[in-house]
Write a protein that holds these residues in place. Structure first.
Motif, PDB file in Angstrom:
ATOM      1  N   GLY A 203      -4.691  72.663   9.199  1.00  0.00           N
ATOM      2  CA  GLY A 203      -5.887  73.175   8.547  1.00  0.00           C
ATOM      3  C   GLY A 203      -5.687  74.575   7.995  1.00  0.00           C
ATOM      4  N   ALA A 204      -6.436  74.868   6.943  1.00  0.00           N
ATOM      5  CA  ALA A 204      -6.415  76.165   6.254  1.00  0.00           C
ATOM      6  C   ALA A 204      -5.074  76.464   5.597  1.00  0.00           C
ATOM      7  CB  ALA A 204      -6.825  77.301   7.182  1.00  0.00           C
ATOM      8  N   GLY A 205      -4.141  75.528   5.667  1.00  0.00           N
ATOM      9  CA  GLY A 205      -2.909  75.675   4.902  1.00  0.00           C
ATOM     10  C   GLY A 205      -1.878  76.620   5.465  1.00  0.00           C
ATOM     11  N   THR A 206      -2.016  76.973   6.732  1.00  0.00           N
ATOM     12  CA  THR A 206      -1.053  77.939   7.278  1.00  0.00           C
ATOM     13  C   THR A 206       0.372  77.353   7.264  1.00  0.00           C
ATOM     14  OG1 THR A 206      -1.976  77.242   9.392  1.00  0.00           O
ATOM     15  CG2 THR A 206      -2.513  79.444   8.674  1.00  0.00           C
ATOM     16  N   ASN A 207       0.511  76.083   7.567  1.00  0.00           N
ATOM     17  CA  ASN A 207       1.846  75.464   7.528  1.00  0.00           C
ATOM     18  C   ASN A 207       2.280  75.187   6.089  1.00  0.00           C
ATOM     19  OD1 ASN A 207       1.575  75.371  10.289  1.00  0.00           O
ATOM     20  ND2 ASN A 207       0.882  73.234  10.303  1.00  0.00           N
ATOM     21  N   ALA A 208       1.320  74.727   5.287  1.00  0.00           N
ATOM     22  CA  ALA A 208       1.640  74.354   3.909  1.00  0.00           C
ATOM     23  C   ALA A 208       2.153  75.554   3.109  1.00  0.00           C
ATOM     24  CB  ALA A 208       0.403  73.766   3.232  1.00  0.00           C
ATOM     25  N   GLN A 209       1.548  76.710   3.356  1.00  0.00           N
ATOM     26  CA  GLN A 209       1.944  77.900   2.591  1.00  0.00           C
ATOM     27  C   GLN A 209       3.420  78.219   2.781  1.00  0.00           C
ATOM     28  OE1 GLN A 209      -0.381  81.422   3.269  1.00  0.00           O
ATOM     29  NE2 GLN A 209      -2.120  80.594   2.130  1.00  0.00           N
ATOM     30  N   ALA A 210       3.897  78.055   4.009  1.00  0.00           N
ATOM     31  CA  ALA A 210       5.305  78.369   4.288  1.00  0.00           C
ATOM     32  C   ALA A 210       6.224  77.406   3.531  1.00  0.00           C
ATOM     33  CB  ALA A 210       5.565  78.285   5.789  1.00  0.00           C
ATOM     34  N   VAL A 211       5.889  76.129   3.556  1.00  0.00           N
ATOM     35  CA  VAL A 211       6.702  75.122   2.849  1.00  0.00           C
ATOM     36  C   VAL A 211       6.679  75.408   1.343  1.00  0.00           C
ATOM     37  CG1 VAL A 211       6.884  72.655   2.295  1.00  0.00           C
ATOM     38  CG2 VAL A 211       6.228  73.359   4.608  1.00  0.00           C
ATOM     39  N   LEU A 212       5.503  75.724   0.845  1.00  0.00           N
ATOM     40  CA  LEU A 212       5.354  75.978  -0.587  1.00  0.00           C
ATOM     41  C   LEU A 212       6.168  77.193  -1.022  1.00  0.00           C
ATOM     42  CD1 LEU A 212       3.932  75.179  -3.200  1.00  0.00           C
ATOM     43  CD2 LEU A 212       1.967  76.538  -2.495  1.00  0.00           C
ATOM     44  N   GLN A 213       6.138  78.249  -0.221  1.00  0.00           N
ATOM     45  CA  GLN A 213       6.896  79.456  -0.578  1.00  0.00           C
ATOM     46  C   GLN A 213       8.388  79.140  -0.704  1.00  0.00           C
ATOM     47  OE1 GLN A 213       6.035  82.392  -1.663  1.00  0.00           O
ATOM     48  NE2 GLN A 213       3.857  81.968  -1.458  1.00  0.00           N
ATOM     49  N   THR A 214       8.889  78.318   0.209  1.00  0.00           N
ATOM     50  CA  THR A 214      10.316  77.956   0.146  1.00  0.00           C
ATOM     51  C   THR A 214      10.604  77.211  -1.161  1.00  0.00           C
ATOM     52  OG1 THR A 214      10.219  77.685   2.522  1.00  0.00           O
ATOM     53  CG2 THR A 214      12.172  76.820   1.441  1.00  0.00           C
TER      54      THR A 214
END
Ligand code: GAL
Length: 428
Positions: free
Chosen positions: A74-85
């Motif tokens: 939720g809130a994209g905390t995990n997604a943001q890390a993947v996206l940055q990579t």
């Protein structure tokens, strides 16, 4: 000499092939008919709502293969890390979900990852149906361009409750609920052996949200805005007092809170295992998905003290530079901004549509309540969800509220926020 030239030509050919495969230099000319949509919408309600957007897209482009690239959390905390990579590796998805304002500016616009979509607002007529306040305050970037298309606007400061559970404990919630009454109700539930607060803070932003709502309720929307414009210090006595109240509220939570995600906490509420949940109205999506009825199975009220405020968490999708399927990405953006898609998506997601020309009869009691609040209340961008301040400050809110939940030290929490506000440029 010729050997060197041949090597050089080979290097150039390989480079061009790689760039072409990523869409660089061949914008508009798509490699194949796909569309990769990157998000963190994986809970039951979120996934159902996202599917409604896919269905809307399919009506326009039935043949496109949609790649639903989701990263749970939720809130994209995990997604943001993947996206940055992926972004650093120059391998962007065709579009991704992000909050507007500070998050969009700091993480994606400033580093140069996005193309503006300002023209779409004119060609699609969105500039005529979106509130000027939204375009001016939330959507327009530092350079005067717009870089996102919103799917809807979530309201954060709603307090959800299991109506039947409260009824059976002799608790009735009126049009408003004061903090004193909320605490009295929670004490009553405690005596009856019921956890008042349904919390799932496996992802740390959820307890941070309890703090944000307590703060907003305690100081009101104008002072809340002052905090984020540097006019009021984060160690003001009123802020510390709110921290202490936040600490008190945490005393009513379920003992397994640290093992649960936000949607598991909503599920617990639905099952009648705890009474109240402090959550943005994506929680509404979970109620709908579980076939719960507004004002019958569950109810809502402004989080104590937050009447007159609308804590905004909006969601939007973007157009990256170098999108492999740029044409499809543009079509996606046009679709999600359309009246049809907004009317299909938002009832399932819990957010309100951003267009003023939607048919309100297609929305139930909660949405109509939220639409009214959006029209008349003071709009404040959420800090804990990254709209109000740079991501370094959001991180400080995560860390500070988590540490506070253990140590209950408001001096330390306030000191950390003051330092983070300085680092993030909120204060001088
Ligand atoms: C927010 C997002 C919402 C909702 C929620 C929980 O960041 O804006 O759309 O999905 O997280 O995942």
């Amino acid at each position: 000499m010729f050997g060197k030239l041949r090597v050089l030509r080979l290097v150039v050919l390989v480079f061009v092939a790689i760039m072409a495969s990523r869409g660089y230099g061949v914008r508009g000319a798509q490699a194949d008919d796909k569309l990769e949509v990157f998000s963190y919408w994986t809970s039951g309600g979120e996934a159902a709502a996202l599917n409604a957007l896919f269905d809307s897209y399919k009506k326009v482009n039935a043949k496109t293969e949609i790649i639903n690239a989701v990263v749970a959390g939720g809130a994209g905390t995990n997604a943001q890390a993947v996206l940055q990579t992926r972004l650093q590796g120059k391998n962007p998805p065709d579009t991704w979900q992000s909050h507007p304002s500070a998050e969009l500016q700091g993480l994606y616009i400033d580093p140069g990852y996005l193309e503006p979509v300002t023209d779409l607002y004119k060609s699609e007529g969105w500039d005529k149906v979106l509130p000027k306040s939204l375009i001016g305050n939330l959507l327009t970037s530092k350079d005067g361009q717009i870089y996102t298309v919103l799917t809807g606007v979530h309201r954060y400061n709603s307090l959800w409750y299991n109506k039947k559970l409260l009824d059976s404990n002799g608790i009735t919630i009126g049009k408003t609920l004061s903090m004193t009454d909320f605490i009295a109700d929670s004490d009553k539930l405690k005596v009856a052996g019921v956890d008042a607060l349904c919390l799932g803070d496996k992802d740390i932003w959820t307890s941070g949200a309890v703090f944000e709502m307590t703060l907003l309720g305690a100081i009101g929307p104008d002072k809340f805005l002052d905090l984020y414009s540097g006019k009021l210090a984060f160690d003001d006595p009123s802020v510390k007092k709110a921290m202490d109240t936040y600490g008190k509220l945490l005393g009513y939570d379920n003992s397994d809170h640290a093992a649960l995600s936000w949607d598991q906490a909503v599920k617990k509420l639905i099952e009648g295992k705890c009474a109240f949940n402090v959550m943005g109205d994506w929680a509404y999506g979970e109620f709908v998905n579980a076939k719960q009825k507004d004002n019958v199975d569950f109810g809502w009220v402004n989080f104590p003290g937050t009447e007159g405020a609308f804590d905004i968490v909006a969601d939007g999708f973007v157009l990256p530079k170098g999108a492999l399927h740029r044409d499809n990405a543009v079509t996606w953006l046009k679709v999600i901004g359309s009246k049809d898609a907004q009317e299909a998506f938002n009832p399932l997601k819990g957010s309100i549509p951003v267009r003023s020309d939607v048919d309100r009869t297609k929305f139930g009691p909660y949405h109509n309540w939220s639409l009214d609040s959006f029209a008349k209340d003071t709009l404040v961008p959420s800090g804990i969800q990254g709209l109000a301040a740079p991501s370094s400050f959001t991180q400080a809110l995560y860390d500070g509220s988590t540490q506070f939940s253990v140590e209950k030290d408001s001096d330390a929490f306030a000191k950390a926020l003051v330092a983070a506000a300085k680092d993030a440029g909120i204060t001088k």
